[in-house]
Write an enzyme that holds these catalytic residues in place. Structure first.
Site, mmCIF file in Angstrom:
data_model
loop_
_atom_site.group_PDB
_atom_site.id
_atom_site.type_symbol
_atom_site.label_atom_id
_atom_site.label_comp_id
_atom_site.label_asym_id
_atom_site.label_seq_id
_atom_site.Cartn_x
_atom_site.Cartn_y
_atom_site.Cartn_z
ATOM 1 N N ASP A 81 11.366 9.021 39.802
ATOM 2 C CA ASP A 81 11.473 8.020 38.728
ATOM 3 C C ASP A 81 12.905 7.476 38.688
ATOM 4 O OD1 ASP A 81 10.737 6.597 36.397
ATOM 5 O OD2 ASP A 81 11.318 8.269 35.082
ATOM 6 N N HIS A 82 13.049 6.171 38.608
ATOM 7 C CA HIS A 82 14.366 5.511 38.531
ATOM 8 C C HIS A 82 15.344 6.001 39.600
ATOM 9 C CE1 HIS A 82 13.644 3.245 34.835
ATOM 10 N NE2 HIS A 82 13.095 4.316 34.323
ATOM 11 N N ASP A 103 15.042 1.628 41.563
ATOM 12 C CA ASP A 103 15.366 0.788 40.410
ATOM 13 C C ASP A 103 16.722 0.113 40.588
ATOM 14 O OD1 ASP A 103 15.885 -0.416 38.016
ATOM 15 O OD2 ASP A 103 15.855 1.409 36.805
ATOM 16 N N GLU A 133 11.377 -2.294 39.758
ATOM 17 C CA GLU A 133 11.447 -2.826 38.392
ATOM 18 C C GLU A 133 12.083 -4.202 38.412
ATOM 19 O OE1 GLU A 133 12.777 -0.088 35.341
ATOM 20 O OE2 GLU A 133 13.948 -1.670 34.362
ATOM 21 N N HIS A 189 12.907 3.050 26.324
ATOM 22 C CA HIS A 189 13.052 4.452 26.765
ATOM 23 C C HIS A 189 13.621 5.249 25.591
ATOM 24 C CE1 HIS A 189 13.515 2.770 31.002
ATOM 25 N NE2 HIS A 189 12.655 3.728 31.182
ATOM 26 N N GLY A 190 13.061 6.400 25.314
ATOM 27 C CA GLY A 190 13.593 7.237 24.233
ATOM 28 C C GLY A 190 12.827 7.044 22.937
ATOM 29 N N GLY A 219 6.975 4.565 27.643
ATOM 30 C CA GLY A 219 5.572 4.597 27.237
ATOM 31 C C GLY A 219 5.251 5.600 26.151
ATOM 32 N N ASN A 239 4.658 5.550 31.863
ATOM 33 C CA ASN A 239 5.700 6.578 31.948
ATOM 34 C C ASN A 239 5.900 7.195 30.577
ATOM 35 O OD1 ASN A 239 5.982 5.680 34.539
ATOM 36 N ND2 ASN A 239 8.220 5.645 34.476
HETATM 37 P P1 13P Z 1 9.767 7.505 27.171
HETATM 38 O O1 13P Z 1 11.229 7.722 26.914
HETATM 39 O O2 13P Z 1 9.178 6.504 26.201
HETATM 40 O O3 13P Z 1 8.996 8.758 27.136
HETATM 41 O O4 13P Z 1 9.622 6.851 28.605
HETATM 42 C C1 13P Z 1 9.826 7.602 29.754
HETATM 43 C C2 13P Z 1 10.063 6.713 30.916
HETATM 44 O O5 13P Z 1 9.860 5.518 30.876
HETATM 45 C C3 13P Z 1 10.567 7.340 32.158
HETATM 46 O O6 13P Z 1 10.819 6.417 33.158
#
Ligand code: 13P
Length: 292
Positions: A81-82, A103, A133, A189-190, A219, A239
């Protein structure tokens, strides 16, 4: 069973559901997510975010993720991820990850396009899927580790400048050949510090131009109604991490408060409480994603 992201998302797109992609920076999270997926008979994505390298390195957690994926009764993709560098993507590919996200969304469009194209060439040569992205996904000041900095929709005058542009998305996907695209439409995010205002119609506008599955970052913390609309409009990968992590924190806090003997607290009980809470939280999310 270990599968590629492309296989998972092709089916999700065809049958209009989404696959949850959970960050798992510890053994408790890996176990919670795989058990949740098995109990629901749902496919799932285990992902390691490069920004979590400080918590656990890919060398430590990667083999565990792959082992759980291979032994799982459901299809599991193991994903970076990222990924922020070429080196990290190649490392994940060499370890056996079945997909990587590169990313470069904070770079100039042309740089993002050209660098992503290079990663796609390498990854596809060995059967690994690629997510990229385009556009900007916000980052909360609370728990938004996967993003960079902290911002929200209020920091921008014109959201058209930050959300994913449908025409540009088409050019990007055509030029790079990515298997799926993370798009910006207001998610964060967060921790959501305010009720998010999502531009869900933008997903449809992008879908009218291109035919790849879309990814929702930020998400966790989104309402059930918005998940359902987003999936109907074209989101196939969601995510999810912060709210699962927060559920574990809450369970540990409650477990600790309940203990009569505060001098005899055992870490393995804390680990079990956290695992159970993450499993329940991940299961609730997956149940929505599977049947939007
Ligand atoms: P959240 O911080 O909303 O859980 O998202 C996680 C995310 O997008 C990881 O790439």
């Amino acid at each position: 069973m270990l599968v590629t992201l492309k296989e998972l998302l092709t089916d999700a797109k065809k049958n209009q559901y989404a696959v949850g992609a959970f960050n798992v920076p510890n053994l408790e999270a890996v176990r919670a997510v795989v058990e949740a997926a098995e109990e629901l008979n749902s496919p799932v994505i285990l992902q390691h975010a490069e920004v979590h390298e400080g918590l656990v390195s890919i060398e430590e957690i990667g083999p565990i993720m792959l082992d759980f994926a291979r032994k799982a009764k459901v299809p599991v993709a193991v994903h970076l991820d990222h990924g922020a560098s070429y080196e990290m993507c190649v490392k994940a590919i060499r370890m056996g990850f079945t997909s990587v996200m590169y990313d470069a969304s904070s770079k100039e469009y042309e740089v993002n396009r050209d660098e992503t194209k290079e990663i796609v060439k390498i990854a596809h040569a060995v059967g690994v899927s690629v997510e990229a992205e385009l556009g900007h996904i916000f980052t909360s000041a609370v728990g938004g580790g996967e993003g960079r900095g902290s911002d929200s929709s209020e920091d921008y005058e014109d959201l058209d400048d930050v959300y994913t542009d449908p025409d540009l998305a088409k050019s990007f996907v055509d030029a790079t050949g990515v298997d799926c695209l993370a798009i910006g439409f207001g998610t964060v995010h967060g921790v959501y510090l305010k009720e998010p205002k999502l531009d869900l119609d933008r997903i449809t506008l992008i879908k009218e131009k291109i035919d790849v599955p879309f990814v929702m970052h930020g998400g966790s913390g989104v309402s059930e109604e918005n998940y359902k609309i987003a999936i109907k409009n074209g989101i196939c990968k969601i995510n999810y991490y912060t709210y699962m992590n927060k559920a574990a924190g809450k369970a540990v806090k409650e477990y600790l408060a309940e203990q009569a003997d505060q001098d005899s607290i055992f870490f393995d009980e804390i680990s079990l409480a956290a695992t159970a809470a993450m499993k329940e939280n991940a299961k609730a999310a997956m149940a929505i994603f599977m049947n939007p």
